[in-house]
Write an enzyme that holds these catalytic residues in place. Structure first.
Site: not given
Ligand code: UD1
Ligand code: UDP
Length: 392
Positions: A99, A121, A135, A211, A213, A244
């Site tokens: 994604d 996936e 995503e 991490h 967004r 990250h």
């Protein structure tokens, strides 16, 4: 019949980890498949770590990453670059994973060139357009473009059926991350890094990653303050947080957590030390997708720092708990697990709803069937029965 030409495209760390077993599997059968790899390198260092570990040398490397890149920049650079790759490679099928923006753009580029798309996936959904962002839309859009949907679980298949994807185009494989995990976790693993090698085995280790967004800004700050508070309450706890590379995550993590005794902010770890560290941890706090699949397989409770998850299987199994990003709620749940052994043990069961380590073999099997090398539709992944423990 000449070998079937498969082009595997990925760009970020998690895609690389989860596609490495598929690439290795296809490359084992050169008489049947020619497997090329194109990386957008939406991530650079974090991608290269994985390529090195799994000894994958991409045929194409678009090297698109820029510091603080925007979604639009990643999208346009990847689209232009991948179109050139497709014109040169002319594959029979493009395989994409999951994604990310690379995933969606690779599927779009393949569609524009009328090349078939296999989505590994496939079918994970929250049904919330902005969580996780971007995503959820990346995977839905990829799903709309895909010809084959390799769903990791029966739930993911169900999600696709509800979107009117034809049943014969969906194949349940288990998640390839369990293939990668099984190949990498070892009981006798020894850490080279002096910090990790020197961790006190008598202390309880909390492993943290963050991490997403939608967590940038206040939610991440709340998470970091919660970590400080937890560490302040427990002398027998150590926190390891491989941070990250995203500067938006790093700067706040440093401001709030740097210098706190017992909280170790470290560089992103290579996959091998990372999953072996997870295997030794007491508890995992994360907003990552992949960790929600790996930690249950290792019997580690996971507190998910998000409001929704597209991975309900481990929540149902009891090893994953959604805590969100509220500081008080995080602290309260961690305290419960640190103070109440019974509560802890309820969550710390090894369950493998996500796979048995054979997902990439199934994907190859289905590709053979799809391209007419076999007339038998191969068997699908069935998770172990409830209560049945499958240690890694
Ligand atoms: C991306 C994916 C996300 C996935 C995550 C895995 C998108 C939009 N986001 O998010 O779905 O969960 O990867 O980690 O596809 N950076 C480096 N070196 C690296 C990697 C990143 O310096 O090796 C820095 C760069 O400044 C870069 C920034 O991180 O601009 C953000 O990278 P990006 O891929 O845009 O977003 P992620 O948050 O990593
Ligand atoms: N991981 C790693 N090193 C680290 C942190 C994570 O190798 O320092 C691995 C982890 O085992 C998992 C994957 O990276 O397989 C998760 O990636 P990330 O959290 O970046 O993305 P997401 O899963 O949220 O898409």
């Amino acid at each position: 019949m000449p070998p079937i030409k498969i082009l595997v495209v990925f760009g970020t760390r998690p895609e690389a980890i989860k596609m490495a077993p598929v690439v290795q599997e296809l490359k084992r059968y050169p008489e049947e498949f020619t497997c090329s790899v194109a990386v957008t390198a939406q991530h650079r260092e974090m991608l290269d770590q994985v390529l090195k570990l799994f000894a994958i040398e991409p045929q194409y490397d678009l090297n698109i990453m820029r510091p603080r890149q925007t979604l639009e920049e990643v999208t346009t650079r990847a689209l232009e670059g991948l179109t050139r790759v497709l014109d040169q490679e002319r594959p029979d099928m493009v395989l994409v994973h999951g994604d990310t923006t690379t995933t969606f753009v690779a599927a779009l580029a393949a569609f524009y060139r009328q090349v078939a798309v296999g989505h590994v996936e496939a079918g994970l959904r929250t049904r919330d357009k902005y969580a996780p962002y971007p995503e959820e839309m990346n995977r839905r859009l990829t799903g709309a473009l895909a010809d084959l949907h390799f769903a990791p679980t029966a739930q993911a298949r169900q999600n696709l059926l509800e979107e009117a994807v034809p049943a014969d185009r969906i194949y349940v494989t288990g998640n390839t991350v369990i293939d990668a995990l099984k190949a990498t976790v070892r009981e006798d693993y020894r850490f080279e890094d002096p910090l990790l090698a020197g961790l006190d085995p008598k202390k309880r280790l909390i492993l943290v990653t963050a991490h997403r967004r939608e967590n940038w800004g206040r939610p991440l700050e709340d998470i970091f303050w919660a970590l400080r508070e937890i560490k302040g309450l427990y002398a027998d706890v150590e926190i390891v947080f491989p941070v990250h590379k995203n500067p938006r995550v790093r700067s706040r993590a440093r401001e709030i957590l740097e210098g706190c005794r017992g909280i170790h902010l470290i560089e992103p770890l290579d996959y091998e030390p990372f999953v072996n560290l997870m295997a030794r941890s007491y508890l995992v706090l994360t907003d990552s997708g992949g960790l929600q699949e790996e930690a249950p397989a290792l019997g580690k409770p996971v507190l998910v720092l998000r409001e929704v998850t597209e991975r309900p299987e481990a929540v149902r199994a009891g090893t994953v708990c959604l805590v969100g990003t509220d500081r008080e709620q995080i602290v309260a749940k961690v305290r419960e697990l640190l103070d109440d052994r019974r509560e802890y043990l309820k969550m710390a069961q090894a369950v493998n709803p996500y796979g048995d380590g054979l997902a990439s073999r199934r994907i190859r099997g289905f590709l053979r069937y799809y391209f007419g090398l076999s007339i038998v539709r191969p068997a699908e992944f069935v998770p172990p029965g409830e209560g049945e423990k499958v240690p890694i």
